[in-house]
Design an enzyme around this catalytic site. Structure first.
Site: not given
Ligand code: GLU
Length: 315
Positions: A69, A72, A199, A251, A269
């Site tokens: 994440s 992002k 993604y 989060y 994550v």
């Molecule tokens: N690639 C992970 C997903 O889409 C990233 C989630 C994350 O790091 O919060 O579930």
């Protein structure tokens, strides 16, 4: 002789990190992407870089991990540079969702299909779809090269084992993306599997703490890389990214982290966290054991300790 803050950090970081490492016992390594489960649960590493490029490392900072994440934040910056603010925020909102990062709940409840913000999965998928490129390969290469530029390291690349592992098991993300498609958040010409492919590759970009800290340092400096003397990202876009990091970066524990540490941060994550102290430091942390909200237990403990010790909170 009175020590500067930097000298104090250099002297004390290793001991504080060892203290925080204990907190890893309270966490659990993510395994919903099977390849992530191999990460060492008790690892903790940290790098700080100041805006002149001075670097200090502690613990398991040699460990490499995928950004997940954390990516992002940087894909959002590239989308803003590609398409501008108005277009990006036609596709994604600006508010914390209060739900899990992969939740479908509010997608249907509020403004149908429009994800709450670019840091939850649905929002990030919508943002990735906005990256310019004539093919998925071109889109990914543009993302990767942008990350390389910000990190000042042309060796950064995708970990294709992690990518393949997520590609095989991403049923939830697939359902989110099809829901976006059904609500025209993904344009007609965009195939769902193509966006997801970019993604997943973006999430699987692999870094170490130092590369992450360097990326944080560029944000700490408002998009300007003092080491190379180049302006890499317009200040306005960095401001947007930093605001999302504060409101949604950790989060569903972003409010708690803002109260306890008070610095812009984004976790993933894999247990990575990027954080920054505006005008001063970029910070990269890895601690694969996560709490129930998805944040690194030991990583949060360390960042909180550092912030309190040096009074870093921006609030
Ligand atoms: N690639 C992970 C997903 O889409 C990233 C989630 C994350 O790091 O919060 O579930």
């Amino acid at each position: 002789m009175i020590k500067t803050e930097w000298q104090h950090i250099e002297a004390h970081l290793p001991a504080w990190l060892e203290e925080s490492r204990q907190a890893a016992r309270r966490g659990k390594v993510a395994d919903y992407i099977p390849e992530l489960a191999h990460a060492p649960a008790d690892a903790l590493g940290c790098t700080l870089i100041d805006t002149n490029g001075n670097t200090t490392n502690a613990g398991d900072c040699g460990l490499t991990f995928t950004m997940q994440s954390i990516s992002k934040v940087f894909t959002l910056l590239l989308a803003l540079m590609d398409r501008g603010e108005e277009r990006v925020f036609n596709h994604v909102g600006m508010e914390p969702s209060g739900d899990d990062y992969n939740s479908m709940l509010k997608l249907e409840l509020v403004e149908p299909g429009k994800p709450f913000n670019p840091l939850i999965n649905a929002g990030a998928i919508a943002v990735t779809a906005l990256i310019k490129g004539d093919s998925t390969d071109e889109q990914f290469v543009r993302i990767r090269d942008f990350f390389r530029m910000i990190a000042g390291d042309s060796s950064i690349d995708c970990n294709y084992d992690v990518y393949a592992s997520e590609h095989r098991t991403a049923h939830r993300n697939r359902s989110l993306a099809y829901f976006l498609k059904d609500n025209d958040v993904l344009a007609d010409e965009i195939a769902v599997e193509d966006v997801l492919d970019v993604y997943f590759r973006q999430c699987a970009i692999e870094v170490n703490c130092e590369q992450l800290a360097r990326m944080g340092m560029v944000l700490a400096n408002g998009g300007y890389d003092l080491v190379t003397g180049q302006s890499l990202i317009p200040y306005r876009y960095v401001q947007i990214a930093k605001t999302f990091m504060v409101t949604c970066g950790m989060y569903n524990a972003s409010g708690e982290f803002a109260i306890q540490a008070g610095i812009p941060a984004k976790s993933g994550v894999s247990g990575g966290i990027i954080a920054l102290v505006p005008g001063r430091y970029g910070i990269g942390v890895i601690g694969p054991a996560l709490n129930s909200k998805g944040n690194s237990t030991a990583g949060i403990d360390l960042l909180r300790k550092l912030s309190v010790q040096y009074n870093w909170s921006i609030f």
